[in-house]
Design a protein around this motif. Structure first.
Motif, PDB file in Angstrom:
ATOM      1  N   VAL A 124      -5.670  14.496  -0.510  1.00 44.70           N
ATOM      2  CA  VAL A 124      -4.875  13.282  -0.691  1.00 44.70           C
ATOM      3  C   VAL A 124      -4.787  12.869  -2.166  1.00 44.70           C
ATOM      4  CG1 VAL A 124      -4.612  10.849  -0.053  1.00 44.70           C
ATOM      5  CG2 VAL A 124      -5.473  12.497   1.634  1.00 44.70           C
ATOM      6  N   LEU A 125      -5.914  12.604  -2.791  1.00 37.83           N
ATOM      7  CA  LEU A 125      -5.895  12.060  -4.150  1.00 37.83           C
ATOM      8  C   LEU A 125      -5.330  13.067  -5.155  1.00 37.83           C
ATOM      9  CD1 LEU A 125      -9.428  10.434  -3.909  1.00 37.83           C
ATOM     10  CD2 LEU A 125      -7.247   9.196  -3.896  1.00 37.83           C
ATOM     11  N   TYR A 126      -5.861  14.269  -5.116  1.00 41.21           N
ATOM     12  CA  TYR A 126      -5.392  15.309  -6.042  1.00 41.21           C
ATOM     13  C   TYR A 126      -3.950  15.691  -5.729  1.00 41.21           C
ATOM     14  CZ  TYR A 126      -4.738  19.930  -8.075  1.00 41.21           C
ATOM     15  OH  TYR A 126      -4.233  21.001  -8.750  1.00 41.21           O
ATOM     16  N   GLU A 127      -3.657  15.841  -4.458  1.00 45.46           N
ATOM     17  CA  GLU A 127      -2.314  16.244  -4.038  1.00 45.46           C
ATOM     18  C   GLU A 127      -1.269  15.218  -4.499  1.00 45.46           C
ATOM     19  OE1 GLU A 127      -2.006  19.253  -3.094  1.00 45.46           O
ATOM     20  OE2 GLU A 127       0.156  18.924  -3.041  1.00 45.46           O
ATOM     21  N   ASN A 128      -1.585  13.942  -4.368  1.00 51.57           N
ATOM     22  CA  ASN A 128      -0.669  12.898  -4.849  1.00 51.57           C
ATOM     23  C   ASN A 128      -0.462  12.992  -6.351  1.00 51.57           C
ATOM     24  OD1 ASN A 128      -0.273  11.832  -2.342  1.00 51.57           O
ATOM     25  ND2 ASN A 128      -1.732  10.144  -2.601  1.00 51.57           N
ATOM     26  N   TYR A 129      -1.553  13.186  -7.041  1.00 51.50           N
ATOM     27  CA  TYR A 129      -1.479  13.293  -8.495  1.00 51.50           C
ATOM     28  C   TYR A 129      -0.603  14.473  -8.891  1.00 51.50           C
ATOM     29  CZ  TYR A 129      -2.844  13.945 -13.352  1.00 51.50           C
ATOM     30  OH  TYR A 129      -2.817  14.100 -14.711  1.00 51.50           O
ATOM     31  N   ARG A 130      -0.859  15.589  -8.231  1.00 50.15           N
ATOM     32  CA  ARG A 130      -0.140  16.828  -8.511  1.00 50.15           C
ATOM     33  C   ARG A 130       1.372  16.653  -8.273  1.00 50.15           C
ATOM     34  NH1 ARG A 130       1.119  22.055  -6.473  1.00 50.15           N
ATOM     35  NH2 ARG A 130       1.419  21.037  -4.472  1.00 50.15           N
ATOM     36  N   SER A 131       1.738  16.077  -7.147  1.00 51.55           N
ATOM     37  CA  SER A 131       3.167  15.965  -6.864  1.00 51.55           C
ATOM     38  C   SER A 131       3.843  14.946  -7.781  1.00 51.55           C
ATOM     39  CB  SER A 131       3.441  15.676  -5.387  1.00 51.55           C
ATOM     40  OG  SER A 131       2.578  14.712  -4.900  1.00 51.55           O
ATOM     41  N   GLN A 132       3.111  13.887  -8.145  1.00 49.63           N
ATOM     42  CA  GLN A 132       3.688  12.918  -9.098  1.00 49.63           C
ATOM     43  C   GLN A 132       3.932  13.586 -10.446  1.00 49.63           C
ATOM     44  OE1 GLN A 132       0.975   9.566  -9.220  1.00 49.63           O
ATOM     45  NE2 GLN A 132       1.501   8.987  -7.121  1.00 49.63           N
ATOM     46  N   LYS A 133       2.979  14.422 -10.810  1.00 55.38           N
ATOM     47  CA  LYS A 133       3.075  15.107 -12.095  1.00 55.38           C
ATOM     48  C   LYS A 133       4.253  16.089 -12.105  1.00 55.38           C
ATOM     49  CE  LYS A 133       0.448  16.733 -15.767  1.00 55.38           C
ATOM     50  NZ  LYS A 133      -0.600  16.315 -16.642  1.00 55.38           N
ATOM     51  N   LEU A 134       4.394  16.823 -11.014  1.00 50.69           N
ATOM     52  CA  LEU A 134       5.493  17.779 -10.909  1.00 50.69           C
ATOM     53  C   LEU A 134       6.836  17.056 -10.888  1.00 50.69           C
ATOM     54  CD1 LEU A 134       4.069  20.402  -8.375  1.00 50.69           C
ATOM     55  CD2 LEU A 134       4.176  20.518 -10.875  1.00 50.69           C
ATOM     56  N   ALA A 135       6.878  15.954 -10.158  1.00 55.12           N
ATOM     57  CA  ALA A 135       8.123  15.172 -10.083  1.00 55.12           C
ATOM     58  C   ALA A 135       8.498  14.633 -11.459  1.00 55.12           C
ATOM     59  CB  ALA A 135       7.961  14.026  -9.086  1.00 55.12           C
ATOM     60  N   ALA A 136       7.504  14.170 -12.187  1.00 56.44           N
ATOM     61  CA  ALA A 136       7.753  13.637 -13.536  1.00 56.44           C
ATOM     62  C   ALA A 136       8.264  14.736 -14.465  1.00 56.44           C
ATOM     63  CB  ALA A 136       6.468  13.018 -14.098  1.00 56.44           C
ATOM     64  N   ALA A 137       7.688  15.918 -14.297  1.00 53.78           N
ATOM     65  CA  ALA A 137       8.101  17.047 -15.154  1.00 53.78           C
ATOM     66  C   ALA A 137       9.524  17.464 -14.837  1.00 53.78           C
ATOM     67  CB  ALA A 137       7.144  18.213 -14.940  1.00 53.78           C
TER      68      ALA A 137
END
Ligand code: GDP
Ligand code: MG
Length: 296
Positions: free
Chosen positions: A281-294
């Motif tokens: 949950v926590l890492y996965e959210n971070y990861r997808s937010q980061k990818l979306a931002a990129a």
């Protein structure tokens, strides 16, 4: 993976695999200066871990947050090898601007996510080192009143990035009644401010013993802790605790404080859940937010 199992219930096969891979678990402590964070780490290391002092590595890891210190050691819990790391963060009082007290801590947590992400993106993903923070013990001053704006701000900032576990620091200075009321007000404050703390899942297929054990642990949150790295004499016995004219508060006595339950939850019963929630949950959210931002 449907249904989680406590660390102590791991089927032998998983058990063996974990042993081989080496289990990595990282806890962070945060909160105002002087609340006993460093002392509690020592207390935890004294029981949780029985290494010779030489096994404990002290490192100052990132240059931009020189005050953040990590301590690692190998421990064995129920026959499983475990590398336990504790991250000690500077108290808030140490910052020029208290409003930003959460910033270096959040940065540290996210830098660890980044390091993991970077490893996942490598061609060879065999030896991934997991240095992500699996639990953050947040120390609450034993005022007996309610949470301070600073506490709420900190936890609000961190709640989406780490499993928050609130603890009442130095609970030996409060009476049992005061602790009971304080716990209730803290939980209400958290609820009102929509701050999510670590909530272990329960499963229909848990055996009654596990259900009971979980209930007892959960009923203690926020854990009222007492830290002490020295032994005192109580009724002719040497115990870890703090001495007062009226008696001794024992760290390892469940009737005196919640230290034992906290330790049990972290290292024995809920380590898997803390790790899974961090990863899924926590890492996965971070990861997808980061990818979306990129991408955006
Ligand atoms: P930190 O700044 O949060 O790391 O706090 P320290 O661990 O350095 O502790 C600050 C002071 O509080 C020291 O004098 C400790 O001996 C004392 N202390 C630590 N834990 C406790 C506790 O559980 N109860 C009481 N009464 N004092 C404590
Ligand atoms: Mg300290």
């Amino acid at each position: 993976l449907n249904g989680y199992v406590g660390f102590h219930n791991l089927p032998n096969q998983v058990h063996r695999k974990s042993v081989k891979k080496g289990f990595q678990f990282t806890i962070m402590v945060a909160g105002e200066s002087g609340l006993g964070k460093s002392t509690l780490i020592n207390t935890l290391f004294n029981t949780a871990l029985y290494p010779s002092k030489e096994n404990v590595e002290l490192t100052n890891e990132t240059p931009k947050t020189i005050d953040i210190q990590t301590i690692s050691t190998d421990i064995e819990e129920n026959g499983v090898q475990l590398k336990l790391t504790v991250i000690d963060t500077p108290g808030f009082g140490d910052f020029v601007n208290n409003e930003d007290c959460w910033r270096p801590i959040l940065s540290n947590i996210e830098a660890r996510f980044d390091a993991y992400l970077e490893q996942e993106n490598r061609v060879n993903r065999k030896r991934i080192v997991d240095s992500r923070v699996h639990a953050c013990l947040y120390f609450i001053a034993p005022t007996g009143h309610s949470l301070k704006p600073l506490d709420l701000e900190f936890m609000r900032r961190l709640t989406h990035r780490v499993n928050l576990i609130p603890v009442i620091a130095k609970s030996d200075i409060l009476t049992e009644d005061e602790i009971r009321g304080f716990k209730q007000r803290i939980l209400e404050d958290l609820h009102l401010n929509k701050i999510q703390i670590f909530q272990p899942p329960s499963y229909g297929n848990d055996d009654p013993e596990t259900v009971q054990e979980n209930k007892e642990i959960m009923a203690r949150i926020p854990f009222a802790v007492v830290g002490s790295d020295r032994e005192v004499e109580s009724n002719g016995k040497k115990v870890r605790g703090r001495k007062y004219p009226w008696g001794v508060i024992e760290v390892d006595n469940e009737e005196h404080c919640d230290f034992v339950k906290l330790r049990q939850m972290l290292i024995r019963t809920h380590m898997e859940e803390l790790k899974d929630y961090t990863n899924e949950v926590l890492y996965e959210n971070y990861r997808s937010q980061k990818l979306a931002a990129a991408a955006g």
